[in-house]
Write a protein that holds these residues in place. Sequence first.
Motif, PDB file in Angstrom:
ATOM      1  N   LEU A  37     -16.465 -13.982 -15.507  1.00  0.00           N
ATOM      2  CA  LEU A  37     -16.576 -15.330 -14.929  1.00  0.00           C
ATOM      3  C   LEU A  37     -16.976 -16.353 -15.977  1.00  0.00           C
ATOM      4  O   LEU A  37     -16.446 -17.472 -16.002  1.00  0.00           O
ATOM      5  N   LEU A  40     -13.860 -17.030 -18.185  1.00  0.00           N
ATOM      6  CA  LEU A  40     -12.873 -17.851 -17.478  1.00  0.00           C
ATOM      7  C   LEU A  40     -13.329 -19.299 -17.367  1.00  0.00           C
ATOM      8  O   LEU A  40     -12.517 -20.223 -17.420  1.00  0.00           O
ATOM      9  N   ASP A  41     -14.641 -19.489 -17.214  1.00  0.00           N
ATOM     10  CA  ASP A  41     -15.189 -20.839 -17.111  1.00  0.00           C
ATOM     11  C   ASP A  41     -15.230 -21.541 -18.468  1.00  0.00           C
ATOM     12  O   ASP A  41     -15.138 -22.761 -18.543  1.00  0.00           O
ATOM     13  N   CYS A  48      -5.084 -13.067 -17.421  1.00  0.00           N
ATOM     14  CA  CYS A  48      -6.253 -12.191 -17.389  1.00  0.00           C
ATOM     15  C   CYS A  48      -5.816 -10.830 -16.848  1.00  0.00           C
ATOM     16  O   CYS A  48      -5.111 -10.763 -15.836  1.00  0.00           O
ATOM     17  N   GLU A  65     -14.302 -15.432  -6.609  1.00  0.00           N
ATOM     18  CA  GLU A  65     -15.160 -16.501  -7.125  1.00  0.00           C
ATOM     19  C   GLU A  65     -14.388 -17.428  -8.064  1.00  0.00           C
ATOM     20  O   GLU A  65     -14.515 -18.654  -7.990  1.00  0.00           O
ATOM     21  N   ALA A  66     -13.568 -16.858  -8.924  1.00  0.00           N
ATOM     22  CA  ALA A  66     -12.772 -17.674  -9.850  1.00  0.00           C
ATOM     23  C   ALA A  66     -11.781 -18.537  -9.080  1.00  0.00           C
ATOM     24  O   ALA A  66     -11.626 -19.731  -9.370  1.00  0.00           O
ATOM     25  N   ARG A  67     -11.104 -17.960  -8.100  1.00  0.00           N
ATOM     26  CA  ARG A  67     -10.128 -18.722  -7.316  1.00  0.00           C
ATOM     27  C   ARG A  67     -10.806 -19.820  -6.504  1.00  0.00           C
ATOM     28  O   ARG A  67     -10.305 -20.936  -6.419  1.00  0.00           O
ATOM     29  N   ASP A  71      -9.958 -21.864 -10.499  1.00  0.00           N
ATOM     30  CA  ASP A  71      -9.316 -21.261 -11.667  1.00  0.00           C
ATOM     31  C   ASP A  71      -7.923 -20.762 -11.288  1.00  0.00           C
ATOM     32  O   ASP A  71      -7.757 -20.020 -10.339  1.00  0.00           O
TER      33      ASP A  71
END
Length: 140
Positions: A37, A40-41, A48, A65-67, A71
Motif C-alpha cells: 500500500l 502504490l501510494d 502490480c 484498500e487501493a481501489r 488507485d
Amino acid sequence: MRILLVEDDVLLGDGIRAGLELDAYAVDWVRNGEQALHALDSHSYEACILDLGLPGKDGIAVLKEARSAGDRTPVLVLTARDTREDKIGGLDAGADDYLTKPFDLGELQARLRALIRRTSGTARPVLEHRGVVLDPRPSA
C-alpha cells in the motif's frame, strides 16, 4: 516500465524479479501488504503483481484498500488460491487478471504485457512511427 511485485516467498519473488528484469522491467519488490500500500501510494507503476497470502494485510485487503483510495494500477493476482470462488473474489475485489501457482514465467510475462497494453489503450504490442518499429516481445 516499472512494476510492483508483492510476494512474501523469497525464492519465488527472486525468480519472478529476475525473469521480469530479463524482460526489461524495473521491479520494486515488497513482501507484505502494508509495504504494498505504501509503494502504490508513493510511486506510479505500469502494473502490480500481487500475491494474496501475505503477512499482516492479505492481498484482497490490499486490493480493496487501493481501489477504494482511487488507485487504478493494473493488478495481476498471482496466488496459490485456485478455487472458482477465490478467482471470482479476486476479480470482484478489483484485480484485472488472475493467475494461479504454479505458473509458467512466459505466461506471466505475456499476461503482464497484455494487461499493460489494455490499460494503456494499445491493442497491438508493436509500435511503428516513421519507419521505426518497437516490439516489446522478447525475441525467440
